[in-house]
Design an enzyme around this catalytic site. Structure first.
Site, PDB file in Angstrom:
ATOM      1  N   ASP A  58       0.799  -1.181   0.060  1.00 35.45           N
ATOM      2  CA  ASP A  58      -0.017  -0.105   0.162  1.00 35.45           C
ATOM      3  C   ASP A  58       0.915   1.356   0.092  1.00 35.45           C
ATOM      4  O   ASP A  58       1.966   1.310   0.416  1.00 35.45           O
ATOM      5  CB  ASP A  58      -0.979   0.170   1.267  1.00 35.45           C
ATOM      6  N   ARG A  59       0.444   2.272  -0.337  1.00 35.07           N
ATOM      7  CA  ARG A  59       1.194   3.648  -0.748  1.00 35.07           C
ATOM      8  C   ARG A  59       1.718   4.028   0.768  1.00 35.07           C
ATOM      9  O   ARG A  59       2.848   4.485   0.836  1.00 35.07           O
ATOM     10  CB  ARG A  59       0.257   4.464  -1.237  1.00 35.07           C
TER      11      ARG A  59
END
Length: 341
Positions: A153-154
């Site tokens: 995930d970012r």
């Protein structure tokens, strides 16, 4: 990549409808998941739209319906429906990503393991013009092949694996799919985690909010779209409440995922009543505001350890990456349970 346009000229009394296009898969793209293949080639198209046209059946491989995780092979013909970009999105798509290298944990002729910082997407997509992979390709113009093996995930920091050869990509992705890798994260969860709760085996379901943003929730195993997800949890240490700051107790957890579902750790912990500190999707939003004032300005989730077999030698490799300074300093500033009043 070659483009072939299919479709017939419509009646002269009205313009022909936009034609679908065919993307021919070359050797360098073979072995990629369909969603990754499309995201790379449909630059500037939001990821949510890419997944939507796959689910609707508008994307076909060799005229057959497919799923997002279908792997494309050399010579495959991928039919893509017409997609349009706004003028601004098209300009962003044409602009090259800035070249950037990331701290290297391991590298040889077959693979590259880097330390991904929080706040950087692994690839461009919905609302993001570029990510780690685009920046690395710009920084390494001589690289003939460079692809993501998996995703983070970012807002998650930690170990990210990339393949430098197509054979390595296929071999490594097979290991991830067959659950032959060991992936352990460090997560700071709210509350005191029960020491006897070591396994979370709860099915997950992906869905979209009205604005198109992706979300995941726990569902019954009999749900038609249920995906089994298994998470192992071990308590590393507990942190006492910080009374003056009005913060609750926290538990620092070692979390190992046996399945690689979207947002798996975040949803499993939140559904257990112990959301990850700083999680802006599934966490305690009011608590997150207080955490920012205490120095935690990101989600406390870090890909700490990764174990896998080298795609060429078969040797078992285990990589570890300590907590980044912004997370370690937050931990160091909190009292241990023994020092609490």
């Amino acid at each position: 990549m070659k483009h072939i346009i299919e479709g017939k000229v419509g009646p002269q009394i009205k313009p022909a409808a936009p034609a679908a296009s065919l993307l021919l898969v070359d050797e360098e793209s073979a072995g990629q998941r369909l969603d990754n293949f499309l995201i790379r080639h449909l630059k500037g198209v939001p990821k949510t739209h890419v997944y939507r046209i796959i689910r609707s059946g508008e994307v076909r491989i060799n005229k057959g319906r497919v799923a997002a995780d279908t792997r494309v092979q050399t010579g495959d013909s991928v039919r893509v429906p017409p997609v349009r970009l706004s003028e601004r999105a098209a300009e962003k798509a044409d602009a090259p990503a800035p070249a950037r290298e990331f701290p290297i944990l391991f590298e040889d002729d077959h693979l590259l393991a880097i330390a991904k910082p929080s706040g950087v997407a692994v690839h461009g997509g919905s609302g993001v013009s570029f990510g780690v992979i685009e920046q690395l390709r710009q920084a390494r113009p001589q690289a003939r092949f460079l692809e993501l093996v998996h995703r983070l995930d970012r807002e998650t920091s930690g170990i990210l694996l990339l393949a430098k050869k197509r054979s390595a990509l296929t071999h490594l992705q097979d290991q991830f799919r067959d659950r032959e890798t060991g992936k352990t994260y460090l997560a700071l969860a709210t509350g005191a985690w029960p020491a006897n709760k070591k396994v979370i085996d709860s099915a997950l379901h992906k869905y979209l909010l009205p604005d198109g943003e992706r979300r995941v929730k726990v569902v019954d195993k009999d749900h038609p779209d249920a995906m089994r997800a298994v998470t192992l949890v071990r308590v590393r240490s507990g942190l006492a409440p910080v009374q003056l700051a009005g913060l609750p107790a926290f538990s620092l957890l070692e979390v190992t995922i046996k399945t690689g579902r979207t947002h798996q750790i975040r949803v499993h912990l939140a559904s257990s009543g112990h959301a990850i500190a700083g999680d802006d999707k599934y966490g305690d939003f009011e608590l997150n505001k207080r955490l920012v004032r205490q120095g935690l300005k990101r989600m406390f989730l870090h890909a700490w350890r990764l174990q896998f077999k080298h795609p060429a030698s078969g040797e078992t490799l285990q990589l570890e990456l300590p907590l980044p300074p912004e997370l370690q300093s937050f931990i160091d500033a909190q009292p241990s349970p023994s020092s609490s009043p």
